[in-house]
Enzyme design. Structure first.
Site, PDB file in Angstrom:
ATOM      1  N   HIS A   1       9.840 -62.678   7.877  1.00 57.08           N
ATOM      2  CA  HIS A   1       8.459 -62.293   8.346  1.00 57.08           C
ATOM      3  C   HIS A   1       8.558 -61.916   9.586  1.00 57.08           C
ATOM      4  O   HIS A   1       9.651 -62.287  10.450  1.00 57.08           O
ATOM      5  CB  HIS A   1       7.422 -63.345   7.910  1.00 57.08           C
ATOM      6  CG  HIS A   1       7.687 -64.963   8.687  1.00 57.08           C
ATOM      7  ND1 HIS A   1       8.210 -65.713   8.103  1.00 57.08           N
ATOM      8  CD2 HIS A   1       7.661 -64.905  10.299  1.00 57.08           C
ATOM      9  CE1 HIS A   1       8.119 -66.766   9.289  1.00 57.08           C
ATOM     10  NE2 HIS A   1       7.997 -66.139  10.269  1.00 57.08           N
TER      11      HIS A   1
HETATM   12  C1  T46 Z   1       8.731 -68.652  12.336  1.00 54.89           C
HETATM   13  C2  T46 Z   1       9.737 -69.332  11.940  1.00 54.89           C
HETATM   14  C3  T46 Z   1      10.646 -69.569  12.780  1.00 54.89           C
HETATM   15  C4  T46 Z   1       1.381 -74.538   8.918  1.00 54.89           C
HETATM   16  O1  T46 Z   1       0.672 -75.111   8.454  1.00 54.89           O
HETATM   17  N1  T46 Z   1       1.531 -74.520  10.299  1.00 54.89           N
HETATM   18  C5  T46 Z   1       2.547 -74.161  10.993  1.00 54.89           C
HETATM   19  O2  T46 Z   1       2.230 -74.155  12.319  1.00 54.89           O
HETATM   20  C6  T46 Z   1       3.512 -73.358  10.478  1.00 54.89           C
HETATM   21  C7  T46 Z   1       4.798 -72.781  11.147  1.00 54.89           C
HETATM   22  C8  T46 Z   1       3.802 -73.372   9.023  1.00 54.89           C
HETATM   23  N2  T46 Z   1       2.455 -74.072   8.484  1.00 54.89           N
HETATM   24  C9  T46 Z   1       2.516 -73.943   6.864  1.00 54.89           C
HETATM   25  C10 T46 Z   1       2.524 -72.586   6.169  1.00 54.89           C
HETATM   26  C11 T46 Z   1       3.460 -72.929   4.936  1.00 54.89           C
HETATM   27  O3  T46 Z   1       2.654 -73.549   3.874  1.00 54.89           O
HETATM   28  O4  T46 Z   1       3.993 -74.381   6.672  1.00 54.89           O
HETATM   29  C12 T46 Z   1       4.629 -74.048   5.328  1.00 54.89           C
HETATM   30  C13 T46 Z   1       6.150 -73.299   5.595  1.00 54.89           C
HETATM   31  O5  T46 Z   1       5.945 -72.308   6.678  1.00 54.89           O
HETATM   32  P1  T46 Z   1       6.591 -70.952   6.513  1.00 54.89           P
HETATM   33  O6  T46 Z   1       7.110 -70.683   5.250  1.00 54.89           O
HETATM   34  O7  T46 Z   1       6.026 -69.659   7.289  1.00 54.89           O
HETATM   35  O8  T46 Z   1       8.183 -71.179   7.384  1.00 54.89           O
HETATM   36  P2  T46 Z   1       9.487 -70.623   7.833  1.00 54.89           P
HETATM   37  O9  T46 Z   1      10.309 -71.699   8.039  1.00 54.89           O
HETATM   38  O10 T46 Z   1       9.404 -69.334   6.800  1.00 54.89           O
HETATM   39  O11 T46 Z   1       8.893 -69.773   9.236  1.00 54.89           O
HETATM   40  C14 T46 Z   1       8.534 -70.778  10.382  1.00 54.89           C
HETATM   41  C15 T46 Z   1       7.052 -70.172  11.114  1.00 54.89           C
HETATM   42  O12 T46 Z   1       6.114 -69.927  10.059  1.00 54.89           O
HETATM   43  C16 T46 Z   1       7.279 -68.932  11.700  1.00 54.89           C
HETATM   44  O13 T46 Z   1       6.122 -68.565  12.339  1.00 54.89           O
HETATM   45  O14 T46 Z   1       8.822 -67.719  13.414  1.00 54.89           O
HETATM   46  O15 T46 Z   1       9.369 -70.622  11.212  1.00 54.89           O
END
Ligand code: T46
Length: 134
Positions: free
Chosen positions: A51
């Site tokens: 993303h």
């Molecule tokens: C990024 C990379 C480096 C939350 O509730 N609060 C938060 O602050 C974050 C970051 C995530 N979440 C929840 C949302 C999803 O249900 O945690 C779950 C996993 O998040 P996501 O699929 O977005 O995780 P990554 O590892 O793909 O991405 C993350 C960050 O979201 C993003 O901002 O730059 O790490």
């Protein structure tokens, strides 16, 4: 590196006991931190990310272990190996990011300048490419 992606090296305070790094708003961080999260226990071969953000600024630090971060911005793709706790990858604004090859012991800590906001995410690569081209 592109203007929106850069490396920051943090000063290590070391002595015969080991090492310590201090991260401080306005001193060695380029923004005021509102949120900290960390990614750990990533299963073997599983990538994360895929993303971009519209506005968010973040610093990624591999506190232990290693991870490869792929970034794309302005049509330029780069690969960054994060494997030391005194190095942070600063990612600002519209940058596509993917995290690959997490080591089993990887703890990836992320410092962010804003609270979690799903509306700042672009999770569709086609939409990212359109916005990146304008
Ligand atoms: C990024 C990379 C480096 C939350 O509730 N609060 C938060 O602050 C974050 C970051 C995530 N979440 C929840 C949302 C999803 O249900 O945690 C779950 C996993 O998040 P996501 O699929 O977005 O995780 P990554 O590892 O793909 O991405 C993350 C960050 O979201 C993003 O901002 O730059 O790490």
């Amino acid at each position: 590196m592109t203007a929106n992606v850069s490396l920051i090296r943090f000063q290590v305070h070391g002595d015969d006991r080991g090492s310590l790094i201090a991260l401080e708003n306005g001193h060695n961080l380029p923004f005021d931190v509102k949120r900290v999260y960390y990614i750990f226990g990533t299963k073997a071969g599983v990538p994360r990310g895929f993303h971009a953000h519209r506005q968010l600024k973040q610093v990624l630090v591999a506190m232990s272990g290693s991870v490869t971060v792929k970034t794309e911005h302005g049509g330029k793709t780069e690969t960054h190996l994060l494997n030391r706790p005194d190095e942070g990858l600063l990612i600002e604004g519209l940058v596509w990011r993917e995290m690959h090859d997490f080591s089993p012991d990887c703890v990836l800590t992320v410092l962010a300048d804003e609270y979690y906001n799903e509306s700042d995410y672009i999770r569709d690569y086609t939409v990212f490419k359109q916005e990146d081209a304008t």
